[in-house]
Structures are given as C-alpha cells and as structure tokens.
Design a protein around this motif. Structure first.
Motif, PDB file in Angstrom:
ATOM      1  N   ILE A   1      -2.935   3.346  -4.079  1.00  0.00           N
ATOM      2  CA  ILE A   1      -4.108   3.348  -4.957  1.00  0.00           C
ATOM      3  C   ILE A   1      -5.204   4.198  -4.322  1.00  0.00           C
ATOM      4  CG2 ILE A   1      -5.859   1.948  -6.121  1.00  0.00           C
ATOM      5  CD1 ILE A   1      -3.108   1.231  -7.075  1.00  0.00           C
ATOM      6  N   LYS A   2      -5.747   5.120  -5.074  1.00  0.00           N
ATOM      7  CA  LYS A   2      -6.858   5.933  -4.589  1.00  0.00           C
ATOM      8  C   LYS A   2      -8.150   5.467  -5.261  1.00  0.00           C
ATOM      9  CE  LYS A   2      -8.722  10.637  -4.390  1.00  0.00           C
ATOM     10  NZ  LYS A   2      -8.515  12.050  -4.789  1.00  0.00           N
ATOM     11  N   LYS A   3      -9.112   5.014  -4.459  1.00  0.00           N
ATOM     12  CA  LYS A   3     -10.391   4.570  -4.996  1.00  0.00           C
ATOM     13  C   LYS A   3     -11.326   5.762  -5.191  1.00  0.00           C
ATOM     14  CE  LYS A   3     -11.066   1.555  -1.700  1.00  0.00           C
ATOM     15  NZ  LYS A   3     -11.695   0.510  -0.852  1.00  0.00           N
TER      16      LYS A   3
ATOM     17  N   LYS B   1     -16.425   4.835  -4.593  1.00  0.00           N
ATOM     18  CA  LYS B   1     -16.711   3.723  -3.678  1.00  0.00           C
ATOM     19  C   LYS B   1     -18.202   3.593  -3.378  1.00  0.00           C
ATOM     20  CE  LYS B   1     -13.728   5.269  -0.648  1.00  0.00           C
ATOM     21  NZ  LYS B   1     -12.948   5.408   0.611  1.00  0.00           N
TER      22      LYS B   1
ATOM     23  N   MET C   1      -2.978  -5.891  -6.352  1.00  0.00           N
ATOM     24  CA  MET C   1      -3.388  -4.594  -5.821  1.00  0.00           C
ATOM     25  C   MET C   1      -4.910  -4.461  -5.710  1.00  0.00           C
ATOM     26  SD  MET C   1      -0.608  -3.371  -4.926  1.00  0.00           S
ATOM     27  CE  MET C   1      -1.389  -1.916  -4.209  1.00  0.00           C
TER      28      MET C   1
ATOM     29  N   LEU D   1       0.829  -1.207   0.000  1.00  0.00           N
ATOM     30  CA  LEU D   1       0.000   0.000   0.000  1.00  0.00           C
ATOM     31  C   LEU D   1       0.864   1.259   0.000  1.00  0.00           C
ATOM     32  CD1 LEU D   1      -3.119  -0.445   2.329  1.00  0.00           C
ATOM     33  CD2 LEU D   1      -3.050  -0.126  -0.142  1.00  0.00           C
TER      34      LEU D   1
ATOM     35  N   THR E   1      -6.408  -3.444  -2.294  1.00  0.00           N
ATOM     36  CA  THR E   1      -7.220  -2.223  -2.277  1.00  0.00           C
ATOM     37  C   THR E   1      -8.601  -2.467  -1.671  1.00  0.00           C
ATOM     38  OG1 THR E   1      -6.084  -1.371  -4.231  1.00  0.00           O
ATOM     39  CG2 THR E   1      -8.207  -0.396  -3.707  1.00  0.00           C
TER      40      THR E   1
ATOM     41  N   ARG F   1       0.938   7.601  -7.100  1.00  0.00           N
ATOM     42  CA  ARG F   1      -0.462   7.296  -6.813  1.00  0.00           C
ATOM     43  C   ARG F   1      -1.235   7.016  -8.106  1.00  0.00           C
ATOM     44  NH1 ARG F   1      -3.671   7.947  -2.536  1.00  0.00           N
ATOM     45  NH2 ARG F   1      -2.088   9.152  -1.426  1.00  0.00           N
TER      46      ARG F   1
END
Length: 198
Positions: A20-22, A25, A50, A15, A54, A156
């Motif tokens: 990783i930016k979600k 969601k 990932m 991480l 994630t 990122r």
C-alpha cells in the motif's frame, strides 16, 4: 494482546504481499496525538486489516453482527477492534459503544457504504450517515481516505489521504445538518480520486 501478537506476526508478510502506498500523509500532521474518524471506501475484506497495518495503529471498526455469532470468531473480532452492528437496524448499544470510543480518544474507521462495493467511487445515495452523525455528536474530525483500486496480491494500491473535515459544533442539534455534512464528506472522498487523475 492477541491483536499485537498477530500484528507482529503478519505485519511484514502482508506488507510484502499487499503493498500500500500512502499519498497525502502530511494531511495527518495537524491531528498528531488526537483522535479522528477514518472514512474510507470499501471493496475488499482486507481493507480493515490493511488500514491497521498501513498506519501501524489499532482502529476500531463497525462489523455486521452476523460475523459475531460464533464465540471464537466474536472473541477474535473484538480483539481486533470490531464492534458488532445490525446494518438494517443499528442498535443503541452499538451506537453508544462508538460514542464512548471516540470520547475516550480512540480512532474509529468507518466505511460509509456499510458494505463492500464493486466500484472505487462511492455512488450517490449509497453512503449512510453514520460517519457524519458520530463526528457531529462527538465533535471529532473526519479524515477522508480512498483506495484507488481493490487490494490484490502483489499489486501496489494507493491510499489517498485527504485533509481533515471538521463538523460545525454550533449545528450539533440540527438534524438537517447531518445529511448535509454526510454529503460533504462523501463529496470530498470522491474528489480525492479526481485529484489522483491529474
């Protein structure tokens, strides 16, 4: 068991190394407690790992059968949820295994292109119809997702999550619908990237 031991060991380091930016969601809320097919673009060998990290979940994946030739590699891959498949000529055994996983409520991740690509967008004609076929035959929704760039160390990457796509159960036996539905899925996946530019 191996999956959860490895997951606990590599979770934090990966991480940090591959953040990783979600985005989006909230689109998963209606599927809480339910299974779905995760359809995502594919540019790196790290993508399956990932996605698990994630979402803190163990997804099942299709992986080319050549990776399973050695016993130890085969054991590890299966522990991490991989299902061997002949990309040129998918065997009934592999297809039935995915059907069973979905019918048993397991979450399955499929890369429509079937292999890694150099572009973020899914090029026209490059996607296979497996996602649509599995979705229609098991009446399982598809959640389109797209990485906005190739996963790289200490950079990122955004993972955009789209709204679930539900198959038309009334057209379950319509062969033409599989192609039509597959095109809809790919179109919605690419559209996620267009929305990211705004």
């Amino acid at each position: 068991m191996l999956f959860y031991i490895a997951f606990a060991i590599i979770f934090i380091p990966l991480l940090i190394t591959f953040p990783i930016k979600k985005v989006g969601k909230k689109n998963l809320k209606e599927l809480k407690g339910k299974n779905f097919i995760l359809a995502c673009n594919h540019m790196s060998n790290l993508d399956p790992v990932m996605l698990d990290i994630t979402f803190k979940k163990k997804f099942r994946y299709l992986a080319k059968k050549e990776l399973f030739q050695k016993k130890f590699a085969s054991f590890c891959l299966r522990q991490f949820g991989a299902v061997p498949v002949d990309r040129a000529n998918p065997e009934p055994k592999s297809i039935k295994e995915i059907f069973k996983l979905l019918n048993d409520g397991k979450k399955v991740a499929i890369f429509p292109q079937g292999t890694r690509a150099k572009t973020v967008h899914i090029e026209e004609g490059s996607a296979k119809e497996g996602v649509a076929m599995f979705s229609v035959r098991t009446n399982t929704p598809v959640v389109p997702m797209m990485f906005t760039s190739k996963i790289r160390a200490f950079r990122r990457t955004k993972l955009i999550i789209g709204k679930p796509i539900y198959p038309d159960e009334n057209r379950k036996k319509d062969k033409e619908y599989i192609t039509e539905y597959s095109n809809i899925i790919v179109e919605k996946m690419n559209h996620l990237l267009e929305g990211d530019k705004k």
